[in-house]
Design a protein around this motif. Structure first.
Motif, mmCIF file in Angstrom:
data_model
loop_
_atom_site.group_PDB
_atom_site.id
_atom_site.type_symbol
_atom_site.label_atom_id
_atom_site.label_comp_id
_atom_site.label_asym_id
_atom_site.label_seq_id
_atom_site.Cartn_x
_atom_site.Cartn_y
_atom_site.Cartn_z
ATOM 1 N N LEU A 94 0.874 -1.170 0.000
ATOM 2 C CA LEU A 94 0.000 0.000 0.000
ATOM 3 C C LEU A 94 0.916 1.226 0.000
ATOM 4 O O LEU A 94 1.845 1.303 0.809
ATOM 5 C CB LEU A 94 -0.855 -0.015 1.271
ATOM 6 N N ILE A 95 0.660 2.168 -0.903
ATOM 7 C CA ILE A 95 1.437 3.411 -0.905
ATOM 8 C C ILE A 95 0.688 4.423 -0.038
ATOM 9 O O ILE A 95 -0.498 4.686 -0.270
ATOM 10 C CB ILE A 95 1.549 4.014 -2.338
ATOM 11 N N ILE A 96 1.381 4.976 0.969
ATOM 12 C CA ILE A 96 0.785 6.053 1.762
ATOM 13 C C ILE A 96 1.636 7.303 1.538
ATOM 14 O O ILE A 96 2.855 7.281 1.750
ATOM 15 C CB ILE A 96 0.736 5.713 3.264
ATOM 16 N N SER A 97 0.999 8.373 1.107
ATOM 17 C CA SER A 97 1.721 9.627 0.876
ATOM 18 C C SER A 97 1.211 10.704 1.815
ATOM 19 O O SER A 97 0.006 10.895 1.941
ATOM 20 C CB SER A 97 1.506 10.086 -0.569
ATOM 21 N N ILE A 98 2.169 11.420 2.441
ATOM 22 C CA ILE A 98 1.778 12.585 3.266
ATOM 23 C C ILE A 98 2.223 13.882 2.583
ATOM 24 O O ILE A 98 2.279 14.935 3.212
ATOM 25 C CB ILE A 98 2.341 12.499 4.702
ATOM 26 N N LEU A 99 2.538 13.809 1.302
ATOM 27 C CA LEU A 99 3.048 14.984 0.587
ATOM 28 C C LEU A 99 1.954 16.032 0.404
ATOM 29 O O LEU A 99 0.891 15.726 -0.150
ATOM 30 C CB LEU A 99 3.585 14.580 -0.788
ATOM 31 N N CYS A 111 -7.595 10.074 2.749
ATOM 32 C CA CYS A 111 -8.556 9.739 1.685
ATOM 33 C C CYS A 111 -7.943 8.622 0.839
ATOM 34 O O CYS A 111 -6.727 8.560 0.652
ATOM 35 C CB CYS A 111 -8.930 10.955 0.855
ATOM 36 N N SER A 112 -8.812 7.744 0.370
ATOM 37 C CA SER A 112 -8.343 6.524 -0.289
ATOM 38 C C SER A 112 -8.469 6.619 -1.797
ATOM 39 O O SER A 112 -9.444 7.166 -2.319
ATOM 40 C CB SER A 112 -9.174 5.324 0.183
ATOM 41 N N GLY A 113 -7.500 6.024 -2.490
ATOM 42 C CA GLY A 113 -7.513 5.985 -3.939
ATOM 43 C C GLY A 113 -8.393 4.860 -4.479
ATOM 44 O O GLY A 113 -8.977 4.085 -3.712
ATOM 45 N N ALA A 114 -8.420 4.775 -5.795
ATOM 46 C CA ALA A 114 -9.361 3.877 -6.472
ATOM 47 C C ALA A 114 -9.037 2.395 -6.275
ATOM 48 O O ALA A 114 -9.926 1.545 -6.400
ATOM 49 C CB ALA A 114 -9.355 4.198 -7.965
ATOM 50 N N TYR A 115 -7.792 2.059 -5.989
ATOM 51 C CA TYR A 115 -7.401 0.633 -5.945
ATOM 52 C C TYR A 115 -7.272 0.100 -4.526
ATOM 53 O O TYR A 115 -6.672 -0.943 -4.301
ATOM 54 C CB TYR A 115 -6.079 0.443 -6.708
ATOM 55 N N THR A 116 -7.800 0.841 -3.559
ATOM 56 C CA THR A 116 -7.669 0.396 -2.166
ATOM 57 C C THR A 116 -8.822 -0.520 -1.766
ATOM 58 O O THR A 116 -9.914 -0.459 -2.340
ATOM 59 C CB THR A 116 -7.647 1.596 -1.192
ATOM 60 N N SER A 117 -8.553 -1.357 -0.761
ATOM 61 C CA SER A 117 -9.579 -2.263 -0.221
ATOM 62 C C SER A 117 -9.792 -1.899 1.258
ATOM 63 O O SER A 117 -9.007 -1.125 1.828
ATOM 64 C CB SER A 117 -9.076 -3.701 -0.317
ATOM 65 N N PRO A 118 -10.815 -2.478 1.891
ATOM 66 C CA PRO A 118 -11.004 -2.229 3.329
ATOM 67 C C PRO A 118 -9.762 -2.587 4.159
ATOM 68 O O PRO A 118 -9.454 -1.938 5.157
ATOM 69 C CB PRO A 118 -12.190 -3.130 3.686
ATOM 70 N N LYS A 119 -9.013 -3.583 3.706
ATOM 71 C CA LYS A 119 -7.789 -3.987 4.426
ATOM 72 C C LYS A 119 -6.754 -2.829 4.418
ATOM 73 O O LYS A 119 -6.126 -2.519 5.435
ATOM 74 C CB LYS A 119 -7.216 -5.238 3.732
ATOM 75 N N HIS A 120 -6.608 -2.176 3.250
ATOM 76 C CA HIS A 120 -5.669 -1.036 3.154
ATOM 77 C C HIS A 120 -6.109 0.109 4.058
ATOM 78 O O HIS A 120 -5.304 0.766 4.715
ATOM 79 C CB HIS A 120 -5.588 -0.538 1.707
ATOM 80 N N HIS A 121 -7.375 0.312 4.046
ATOM 81 C CA HIS A 121 -7.976 1.354 4.847
ATOM 82 C C HIS A 121 -7.680 1.106 6.334
ATOM 83 O O HIS A 121 -7.297 1.994 7.097
ATOM 84 C CB HIS A 121 -9.487 1.300 4.558
ATOM 85 N N GLN A 122 -7.815 -0.143 6.718
ATOM 86 C CA GLN A 122 -7.565 -0.546 8.111
ATOM 87 C C GLN A 122 -6.084 -0.337 8.484
ATOM 88 O O GLN A 122 -5.770 0.125 9.583
ATOM 89 C CB GLN A 122 -7.929 -2.030 8.218
ATOM 90 N N ILE A 123 -5.199 -0.641 7.540
ATOM 91 C CA ILE A 123 -3.760 -0.445 7.797
ATOM 92 C C ILE A 123 -3.479 1.047 8.026
ATOM 93 O O ILE A 123 -2.777 1.429 8.972
ATOM 94 C CB ILE A 123 -2.912 -0.979 6.611
ATOM 95 N N ALA A 124 -4.033 1.899 7.170
ATOM 96 C CA ALA A 124 -3.794 3.349 7.304
ATOM 97 C C ALA A 124 -4.376 3.870 8.608
ATOM 98 O O ALA A 124 -3.755 4.678 9.305
ATOM 99 C CB ALA A 124 -4.396 4.088 6.113
ATOM 100 N N GLN A 125 -5.552 3.396 8.958
ATOM 101 C CA GLN A 125 -6.179 3.803 10.226
ATOM 102 C C GLN A 125 -5.274 3.432 11.399
ATOM 103 O O GLN A 125 -5.074 4.225 12.319
ATOM 104 C CB GLN A 125 -7.532 3.084 10.398
#
Ligand SMILES: NC(=O)C1=CN([C@@H]2O[C@H](COP(=O)(O)OP(=O)(O)OC[C@H]3O[C@@H](n4cnc5c(N)ncnc54)[C@H](OP(=O)(O)O)[C@@H]3O)[C@@H](O)[C@H]2O)C=CC1
Ligand SMILES: O=C(O)[C@@H]1CCC=N1
Length: 272
Positions: free
Chosen positions: A97-102, A138-152
């Motif tokens: 998962l790519i997370i950007s804070i830019l 905010c999540s991009g188009a290719y994310t799943s609930p699992k990615h969302h959970q990781i970011a949270q």
């Protein structure tokens, strides 16, 4: 041990996140790799947090199995995207998962740079260093609930998390992303006012800081509206209304509104 978390850019925000993620046990030191151009900085991060370090961003991208966290300045993003462009991302066993804070860099640019990898755009702030940050995601188009959970999970380790639509991310940047600097200015100016009124510097600094901290805590814990708190402090014919009249004359509210708007606009420019 498998590398789960790769960090590109171990500066102020990168280190703030890194330190809390390790302290909270969300990632073990042995599961983290960080890239940075300066070897002295890498030595420090390695010694302080026990993480693997490199000057090679491609190595971080290749090795990170769960998250690739981007914490470089927006101005170097395109150079980094070019550097990573030759890595075969689609045939990887584990795509991170790519997370950007830019600041400013939109999901569309991030997704274009990383093929069809899942991307989450986030805007934390510096109180993250002490676990009192607030991050909008905010999540991009290719994310799943699992990615969302990781970011949270990652951003909860450094404070509160809110979700917004991407169209609001620049405004978040102008308010809470940049906001700690406005508040720091406020604390400094309050202390200067105290010194001007005759207080010793150390006492003025303590009074100013604790006043801001205590007021924020009071508003937070009681959920009182700021206007109500202002009314409670303001005695008829008293000292506070004399101070507020001066603030209004100097355009205090308008200065803060304009500051948030200017920072929002700058965030929009950085994404172009
Ligand atoms: N500071 C803040 O309050 C906040 C910042 N942000 C965002 O976080 C990001 C980072 O900001 P911040 O931590 O303040 O900045 P810093 O300059 O402290 O950190 C960025 C780090 O990236 C390193 N770097 C530079 N070029 C490269 C490269 N090509 N490859 C790998 N690393 C590189 C820098 O090294 P060197 O110093 O040697 O150039 C530096 O250590 C920015 O995009 C900003 O918009 C988001 C929220 C709040
Ligand atoms: O000043 C900046 O550009 C960064 C983004 C938010 C806070 N610092």
């Amino acid at each position: 041990m498998t590398i789960k978390f790769g960090l590109i850019g171990g500066g102020v925000m990168g280190e703030a996140l890194l330190s809390r993620l390790i302290a909270r046990g969300i990632y073990q030191s042995s599961e983290v790799i960080v890239s940075e151009p300066l070897s002295s900085r890498l030595d420090f991060l390695k010694q302080q947090y026990g993480v693997a370090v490199t000057t090679d961003n491609s190595q971080v991208f290749t090795e990170a199995k769960e998250v690739l966290f981007l914490a470089v300045k927006p101005q170097v993003f395109s150079a980094i995207a070019q550097e990573l462009a030759n890595i075969d991302i689609l045939n990887r066993e584990h795509s991170p998962l790519i997370i950007s804070i830019l600041a400013g860099v939109p999901l569309s640019q991030l997704e274009a740079a990383f093929g069809q990898l899942p991307v989450i755009r986030a805007m934390p702030n510096t109180p993250a260093t002490v676990g009192a940050g607030v991050t909008a995601i905010c999540s991009g188009a290719y994310t799943s609930p699992k990615h969302h959970q990781i970011a949270q999970q990652i951003f909860s380790a450094v404070g509160e998390v809110v979700e917004v639509s991407e169209g609001l991310m620049d405004a978040v940047t102008g308010l809470s992303g940049s906001g700690p600097a406005y508040v720091a200015l406020l604390v400094e100016a309050l202390a200067d006012g105290g010194v001007s009124a005759g207080l010793p510097r150390a006492i003025a600094n303590q009074l100013a800081l604790q006043t801001v901290l205590g007021t924020a805590k009071l508003l937070h814990e009681t959920k009182m509206h700021p206007a109500e708190l202002k009314d409670r402090v303001t005695s008829p014919g008293g000292t506070t209304i004399a101070g507020i009249a001066k603030l209004e004359k100097a355009g205090f509210r308008s200065a803060l509104i304009e500051a948030v708007k200017a920072a929002t606009e700058r965030s929009q420019e950085l994404g172009k």
